[in-house]
Scaffold this active site. Sequence first.
Site, short mmCIF file in Angstrom:
data_model
loop_
_atom_site.label_atom_id
_atom_site.label_comp_id
_atom_site.label_asym_id
_atom_site.label_seq_id
_atom_site.Cartn_x
_atom_site.Cartn_y
_atom_site.Cartn_z
N LYS A 187 -12.87 -1.25 7.07
CA LYS A 187 -12.23 -2.29 7.87
C LYS A 187 -12.62 -2.18 9.34
O LYS A 187 -13.20 -3.09 9.90
CB LYS A 187 -10.72 -2.24 7.70
CG LYS A 187 -10.32 -2.57 6.26
CD LYS A 187 -9.00 -1.97 5.88
CE LYS A 187 -8.79 -1.84 4.41
NZ LYS A 187 -8.86 -3.08 3.65
N TRP A 241 0.82 -1.22 0.00
CA TRP A 241 0.00 0.00 0.00
C TRP A 241 0.84 1.26 0.00
O TRP A 241 0.54 2.21 -0.71
CB TRP A 241 -1.01 -0.02 1.15
CG TRP A 241 -2.03 -1.09 0.91
CD1 TRP A 241 -2.20 -2.24 1.64
CD2 TRP A 241 -2.99 -1.15 -0.16
NE1 TRP A 241 -3.20 -2.99 1.08
CE2 TRP A 241 -3.70 -2.36 -0.01
CE3 TRP A 241 -3.31 -0.31 -1.23
CZ2 TRP A 241 -4.72 -2.74 -0.89
CZ3 TRP A 241 -4.33 -0.68 -2.11
CH2 TRP A 241 -5.02 -1.88 -1.94
N ASP A 263 -1.38 6.71 6.28
CA ASP A 263 -2.51 5.90 5.82
C ASP A 263 -2.86 4.94 6.95
O ASP A 263 -2.09 4.02 7.24
CB ASP A 263 -2.10 5.14 4.55
CG ASP A 263 -3.16 4.14 4.08
OD1 ASP A 263 -4.23 4.05 4.72
OD2 ASP A 263 -2.91 3.45 3.08
N1 PMP Z 1 -4.46 1.55 2.14
C1 PMP Z 1 -4.57 0.42 2.85
C2 PMP Z 1 -3.70 0.26 4.05
C3 PMP Z 1 -5.48 -0.56 2.47
O1 PMP Z 1 -5.58 -1.69 3.17
C4 PMP Z 1 -6.29 -0.36 1.34
C5 PMP Z 1 -7.32 -1.34 0.88
N2 PMP Z 1 -7.28 -2.59 1.36
C6 PMP Z 1 -6.12 0.82 0.61
C7 PMP Z 1 -5.23 1.77 1.05
C8 PMP Z 1 -6.91 1.09 -0.63
O2 PMP Z 1 -8.21 1.33 -0.28
P1 PMP Z 1 -9.38 1.42 -1.37
O3 PMP Z 1 -9.58 0.04 -1.89
O4 PMP Z 1 -10.52 1.92 -0.54
O5 PMP Z 1 -8.95 2.36 -2.41
#
Ligand code: PMP
Length: 372
Positions: free
Chosen positions: A208, A115, A184
């Site tokens: 989550k 991520w 994030d």
């Molecule tokens: N950052 C993290 C830490 C994530 O776990 C996720 C999705 N699992 C995202 C960003 C991306 O999120 P989205 O699918 O809502 O764009």
Amino acid sequence: EQKQTINFGAGPAKLPQSVLLQAQKELLNFSSTGISVLEMSHRSSDFNKILDKTKSLLRELRVCLTHFSLYRNIPDNYKVMFLQGGGSGQFSAVPLNLIGLKKDRCADYLVTGTWSAKAAKEAEKYGKVNIVHPKLDSYTKIPDSSSWTLNPSASYVYYCCNETVHGVEYNFTPETNGVVLVSDMSSNFLSRPVDVSKFGLIFAGAQKNVGCAGVTVVIVREDLLGHTLNECPIVLDYKVQAEMDSLYNTPPCFSIYIMGLVLEWIKNNGGSAAMETLNKQKSAMIYDMINASNGFYVCPVDVSCRSRMNVPFRAMGKKEGDEALEKEFLDGAAKRGMKSVGGIRASLYNAVTLEDSEALATYMKEFLEQHQ
Ligand code: PMP
């Protein structure tokens, strides 16, 4: 009707049963308005009440436990926004809004999993990205801060507080020597208390720990607003969205409502400090099982940064990478009503109960005994 499945999915993830029941109860007629939240104008006073309630719960819950046992809310000089575009939208919004804070247009990134790697790649479109530590061969640890080369003229330092895929979690707040810190927190938001005042910006998708998909929380310090690059799409412009109270355009109304219900549930269950206690207990059950398995189960993540939210592990059995064994493990878990996606990874977000975790640990123990 009670749900039977124990959901260990990585997100969208389990919601508290009471929240689902309340949403069901209110679905057709919300709070005697005669209509559903799904049908409500985002400019109506009824929806505004939902928005305000959700925001004040968040401000209240984002507490910090200092050494003096003082609880603090989100400080007044921070804006709270509810935006669309998910965590991924924020990978672009962060540089679009903040990389222009300093004239060099540089940003420092810690890349400790998929991520943060995606976020760094997106930021490269808008400025210079410096990965502050030697490149990692595998995402199983956080490089020691003594190996970081932070750029004092960076506009911000970015990290992902919990790497959902790799199960790597920071249990400390990076020291940036005064440079704006951005995090994030999509997969560990409100799973433990955090001192918001240490951050310039925090963002988190709700799906989550605090709700369902569709809404992303952004908490930003006011003085950082107003440096947006010209090419920034207006819906991602923090200054515009902050001034319009997240209502520049139609927000994800129902997702905001669901988040409000989850925040209320968190509050009634002791707030983020109580979530932390539970999350520690839940994850300890699984890690203890792995540690006591004599190498039958293996978690590749360094002990110092094992995530309390996402526990990735492998069932090794006698030979490495025994896929048949792992398939058998997952099939057996499914028979017991446990659900996960993508390899063996147990996600233990706020709504996952101690009993759910216990059921997994018990299954792991039995599976081990059968195959030893
Ligand atoms: N950052 C993290 C830490 C994530 O776990 C996720 C999705 N699992 C995202 C960003 C991306 O999120 P989205 O699918 O809502 O764009």
